[in-house]
Design a protein around this motif. Sequence first.
Motif, PDB file in Angstrom:
ATOM      1  N   ALA A 155       1.148  -1.155  -0.294  1.00 54.07           N
ATOM      2  CA  ALA A 155       0.239  -0.023  -0.106  1.00 54.07           C
ATOM      3  C   ALA A 155       0.941   1.312   0.138  1.00 54.07           C
ATOM      4  O   ALA A 155       0.713   2.085  -0.964  1.00 54.07           O
ATOM      5  CB  ALA A 155      -1.054   0.372   1.325  1.00 54.07           C
ATOM      6  N   LEU A 156       1.635   1.803   1.017  1.00 57.56           N
ATOM      7  CA  LEU A 156       2.862   3.166   1.203  1.00 57.56           C
ATOM      8  C   LEU A 156       3.665   2.465  -1.303  1.00 57.56           C
ATOM      9  O   LEU A 156       3.251   3.596  -1.001  1.00 57.56           O
ATOM     10  CB  LEU A 156       4.130   2.167   1.526  1.00 57.56           C
ATOM     11  N   ILE A 157       4.094   1.639  -1.112  1.00 53.84           N
ATOM     12  CA  ILE A 157       4.064   1.512  -2.948  1.00 53.84           C
ATOM     13  C   ILE A 157       3.291   2.680  -3.499  1.00 53.84           C
ATOM     14  O   ILE A 157       3.968   3.294  -4.277  1.00 53.84           O
ATOM     15  CB  ILE A 157       4.587   0.684  -3.233  1.00 53.84           C
ATOM     16  N   ALA A 158       1.988   2.090  -3.391  1.00 53.46           N
ATOM     17  CA  ALA A 158       1.141   2.190  -4.642  1.00 53.46           C
ATOM     18  C   ALA A 158       0.692   3.867  -4.112  1.00 53.46           C
ATOM     19  O   ALA A 158       0.639   4.927  -4.926  1.00 53.46           O
ATOM     20  CB  ALA A 158       0.250   1.404  -3.632  1.00 53.46           C
ATOM     21  N   MET A 159       0.659   3.845  -2.516  1.00 54.48           N
ATOM     22  CA  MET A 159       0.378   5.195  -2.289  1.00 54.48           C
ATOM     23  C   MET A 159       1.343   5.868  -2.756  1.00 54.48           C
ATOM     24  O   MET A 159       0.814   7.247  -3.401  1.00 54.48           O
ATOM     25  CB  MET A 159       0.101   5.259  -0.955  1.00 54.48           C
ATOM     26  N   LEU A 160       2.376   6.324  -2.632  1.00 52.51           N
ATOM     27  CA  LEU A 160       3.634   7.480  -3.440  1.00 52.51           C
ATOM     28  C   LEU A 160       3.659   7.275  -4.783  1.00 52.51           C
ATOM     29  O   LEU A 160       3.813   9.028  -5.418  1.00 52.51           O
ATOM     30  CB  LEU A 160       5.281   6.226  -2.802  1.00 52.51           C
ATOM     31  N   CYS A 161       2.738   6.669  -5.830  1.00 49.80           N
ATOM     32  CA  CYS A 161       2.653   6.420  -6.453  1.00 49.80           C
ATOM     33  C   CYS A 161       1.810   6.791  -7.480  1.00 49.80           C
ATOM     34  O   CYS A 161       1.905   8.196  -8.399  1.00 49.80           O
ATOM     35  CB  CYS A 161       2.700   4.867  -7.550  1.00 49.80           C
ATOM     36  N   VAL A 162       0.571   6.665  -6.077  1.00 53.88           N
ATOM     37  CA  VAL A 162      -0.229   8.116  -6.960  1.00 53.88           C
ATOM     38  C   VAL A 162       0.270   9.132  -6.267  1.00 53.88           C
ATOM     39  O   VAL A 162      -0.253  10.295  -7.058  1.00 53.88           O
ATOM     40  CB  VAL A 162      -1.659   7.155  -6.191  1.00 53.88           C
TER      41      VAL A 162
ATOM     42  N   SER B 138     -15.620  13.171  -6.697  1.00 52.26           N
ATOM     43  CA  SER B 138     -15.458  11.590  -5.390  1.00 52.26           C
ATOM     44  C   SER B 138     -14.210  10.791  -6.075  1.00 52.26           C
ATOM     45  O   SER B 138     -14.333   9.955  -5.104  1.00 52.26           O
ATOM     46  CB  SER B 138     -17.360  11.173  -6.318  1.00 52.26           C
ATOM     47  N   TYR B 139     -14.271  10.850  -7.534  1.00 50.64           N
ATOM     48  CA  TYR B 139     -13.834   9.365  -7.449  1.00 50.64           C
ATOM     49  C   TYR B 139     -11.975   9.658  -7.071  1.00 50.64           C
ATOM     50  O   TYR B 139     -11.636   8.976  -6.751  1.00 50.64           O
ATOM     51  CB  TYR B 139     -12.938   9.851  -9.167  1.00 50.64           C
ATOM     52  N   TYR B 140     -12.055  11.441  -7.570  1.00 47.53           N
ATOM     53  CA  TYR B 140      -9.941  11.268  -6.232  1.00 47.53           C
ATOM     54  C   TYR B 140     -10.309  12.076  -5.202  1.00 47.53           C
ATOM     55  O   TYR B 140      -9.490  11.679  -4.223  1.00 47.53           O
ATOM     56  CB  TYR B 140      -9.635  12.578  -7.127  1.00 47.53           C
ATOM     57  N   VAL B 141     -11.614  11.482  -4.281  1.00 44.87           N
ATOM     58  CA  VAL B 141     -11.663  11.146  -2.778  1.00 44.87           C
ATOM     59  C   VAL B 141     -11.152   9.340  -2.964  1.00 44.87           C
ATOM     60  O   VAL B 141     -10.486   9.304  -1.608  1.00 44.87           O
ATOM     61  CB  VAL B 141     -12.929  12.024  -2.049  1.00 44.87           C
ATOM     62  N   ALA B 142     -12.156   9.049  -3.343  1.00 46.64           N
ATOM     63  CA  ALA B 142     -12.121   7.986  -3.151  1.00 46.64           C
ATOM     64  C   ALA B 142     -11.105   6.360  -3.439  1.00 46.64           C
ATOM     65  O   ALA B 142     -10.354   5.637  -2.248  1.00 46.64           O
ATOM     66  CB  ALA B 142     -13.220   6.667  -3.937  1.00 46.64           C
ATOM     67  N   LEU B 143     -10.000   7.297  -4.232  1.00 44.42           N
ATOM     68  CA  LEU B 143      -8.685   6.912  -4.993  1.00 44.42           C
ATOM     69  C   LEU B 143      -7.484   6.647  -3.838  1.00 44.42           C
ATOM     70  O   LEU B 143      -7.382   5.078  -3.670  1.00 44.42           O
ATOM     71  CB  LEU B 143      -8.610   7.691  -6.506  1.00 44.42           C
ATOM     72  N   PRO B 144      -7.327   7.177  -3.323  1.00 45.38           N
ATOM     73  CA  PRO B 144      -6.175   7.306  -2.381  1.00 45.38           C
ATOM     74  C   PRO B 144      -7.104   6.083  -1.158  1.00 45.38           C
ATOM     75  O   PRO B 144      -5.770   5.513  -0.812  1.00 45.38           O
ATOM     76  CB  PRO B 144      -5.857   8.764  -1.927  1.00 45.38           C
ATOM     77  N   LEU B 145      -8.037   6.098  -1.098  1.00 47.98           N
ATOM     78  CA  LEU B 145      -8.924   5.823   0.679  1.00 47.98           C
ATOM     79  C   LEU B 145      -8.804   4.122   0.140  1.00 47.98           C
ATOM     80  O   LEU B 145      -8.322   3.240   0.735  1.00 47.98           O
ATOM     81  CB  LEU B 145      -9.818   6.462   0.191  1.00 47.98           C
ATOM     82  N   THR B 146      -9.055   3.868  -1.071  1.00 48.15           N
ATOM     83  CA  THR B 146      -9.259   2.333  -1.680  1.00 48.15           C
ATOM     84  C   THR B 146      -7.966   1.758  -1.341  1.00 48.15           C
ATOM     85  O   THR B 146      -7.607   0.634  -1.575  1.00 48.15           O
ATOM     86  CB  THR B 146      -9.510   2.464  -3.583  1.00 48.15           C
ATOM     87  N   LEU B 147      -6.672   2.554  -1.723  1.00 51.17           N
ATOM     88  CA  LEU B 147      -5.671   2.369  -1.853  1.00 51.17           C
ATOM     89  C   LEU B 147      -5.365   2.141  -0.349  1.00 51.17           C
ATOM     90  O   LEU B 147      -3.956   0.385  -0.023  1.00 51.17           O
ATOM     91  CB  LEU B 147      -3.967   3.191  -1.875  1.00 51.17           C
ATOM     92  N   LEU B 148      -5.665   2.120   0.708  1.00 46.80           N
ATOM     93  CA  LEU B 148      -4.942   1.812   1.777  1.00 46.80           C
ATOM     94  C   LEU B 148      -6.337   0.518   2.336  1.00 46.80           C
ATOM     95  O   LEU B 148      -6.919   0.101   2.079  1.00 46.80           O
ATOM     96  CB  LEU B 148      -5.866   2.872   3.635  1.00 46.80           C
ATOM     97  N   PRO B 149      -4.908  -0.846   3.067  1.00 45.45           N
ATOM     98  CA  PRO B 149      -5.347  -1.710   3.263  1.00 45.45           C
ATOM     99  C   PRO B 149      -6.460  -2.023   4.593  1.00 45.45           C
ATOM    100  O   PRO B 149      -6.636  -0.928   5.310  1.00 45.45           O
ATOM    101  CB  PRO B 149      -4.143  -2.590   3.975  1.00 45.45           C
ATOM    102  N   SER B 150      -7.393  -3.342   4.678  1.00 44.76           N
ATOM    103  CA  SER B 150      -8.198  -2.877   5.389  1.00 44.76           C
ATOM    104  C   SER B 150      -7.817  -2.470   6.784  1.00 44.76           C
ATOM    105  O   SER B 150      -8.463  -1.500   7.800  1.00 44.76           O
ATOM    106  CB  SER B 150      -9.056  -4.209   5.913  1.00 44.76           C
ATOM    107  N   SER B 151      -5.983  -3.089   7.034  1.00 42.11           N
ATOM    108  CA  SER B 151      -6.075  -3.341   9.152  1.00 42.11           C
ATOM    109  C   SER B 151      -6.380  -2.144   9.081  1.00 42.11           C
ATOM    110  O   SER B 151      -5.920  -0.773   9.819  1.00 42.11           O
ATOM    111  CB  SER B 151      -4.869  -3.383   9.027  1.00 42.11           C
ATOM    112  N   THR B 152      -5.720  -0.631   8.494  1.00 38.26           N
ATOM    113  CA  THR B 152      -6.188   0.750   7.949  1.00 38.26           C
ATOM    114  C   THR B 152      -7.228   1.213   9.000  1.00 38.26           C
ATOM    115  O   THR B 152      -6.851   2.000   9.952  1.00 38.26           O
ATOM    116  CB  THR B 152      -5.220   1.788   6.937  1.00 38.26           C
ATOM    117  N   TRP B 153      -8.486   1.292   8.639  1.00 37.60           N
ATOM    118  CA  TRP B 153      -9.065   0.895   9.112  1.00 37.60           C
ATOM    119  C   TRP B 153      -9.728   0.691  10.752  1.00 37.60           C
ATOM    120  O   TRP B 153     -10.153   1.808  11.095  1.00 37.60           O
ATOM    121  CB  TRP B 153     -10.637   1.006   8.423  1.00 37.60           C
ATOM    122  N   HIS B 154      -9.144  -0.180  10.909  1.00 39.94           N
ATOM    123  CA  HIS B 154      -9.102  -0.740  12.802  1.00 39.94           C
ATOM    124  C   HIS B 154      -8.189  -0.243  13.118  1.00 39.94           C
ATOM    125  O   HIS B 154      -8.587   0.430  14.294  1.00 39.94           O
ATOM    126  CB  HIS B 154      -8.276  -2.673  12.455  1.00 39.94           C
TER     127      HIS B 154
END
Length: 325
Positions: free
Chosen positions: A110-117, A150-166
Amino acid sequence: MDALHLTTSSMPTLLLLYWLLCTGAALAALVPSFGWSGFRKAVMLSACRGKLWDKKPDAPLGPLQAARVPQKRFAHFYIVGVACAIPALWLLIIAGCGPAEGWQEEHHAALIAMLCVLFHLSRRLVESCLLLSYPDGAYMHLIAYAFGLSYYVALPLTLLPSSTWHTLDALAYQGQKGAAEWDPCPAHLAQALKHLPGSMSALQVLGVVVFFAGNALQCHSHCILARLRARIAGKREDRLQTTEDGYALPEGGAFSLVSCPHYLGEIVLYAGLALILCGSNISIMVVFAWVVANLLLAAGPTHEWYSERFPSYPRQRRALIPWVY
């Protein structure tokens, strides 16, 4: 507190549902059907922007049919995207530096993907503000504008693993004391970044290469379009075919193969993200499917527009995929 717990625990499911609905709408619009004609026109209307604005279908939207915003507001999408990606990255760092979680494999991916995005969104923001320009008559539909936000709000949040929300749920429950225990200290982040290259799988390395290849293709295509726009604005129209509404025939680079290489670059870079998160994030696969379907919707009419407006348009040039479509 219960409402926050419900929101954070269900966020991955809500995001997946969002992408499934978006992808389903785009796929349905790709298939001509009598029963879906009104719905298809509404979806196609949102894909008509810029040079395609005059080709927009008569969708059954009532007063919203003619609702439009200038296409130059595309920059708003990337402002929102960067503004959402930065706190999403912060949440990811907190989850990765937590006492119970540690930097696990899903956090690394997720960190790799987030930095790329974040890189991609920042590049697109710079391009939108400093490189690209649009004719005064270039518009996009209000629905497309609202969806883009809405797309660019959802995109970064989608990259987060479920454990992040926990983790976010735990922070809210534990309060200030818990926040101190989950402090994303620079040392933890530096350690994660230090070991990141060595922890990457071959598939993730390939994904990063594909991602930046897509960015390079898109950026180069945008540079060609920007130079073309500058020639039109400077009235340097020697050997330059132009239309009455201020558009010209792009040439060079990947434009020799397809009408929309910037769209192709977008597909390639999202394929890279899908490779990076393959096996750890189902939603990104749906995002990739939506990107492909959405750009197929836009590339076909764009190719037709060029073919109609320019009699000398190269016949060997395809719409989106070289030698195929």
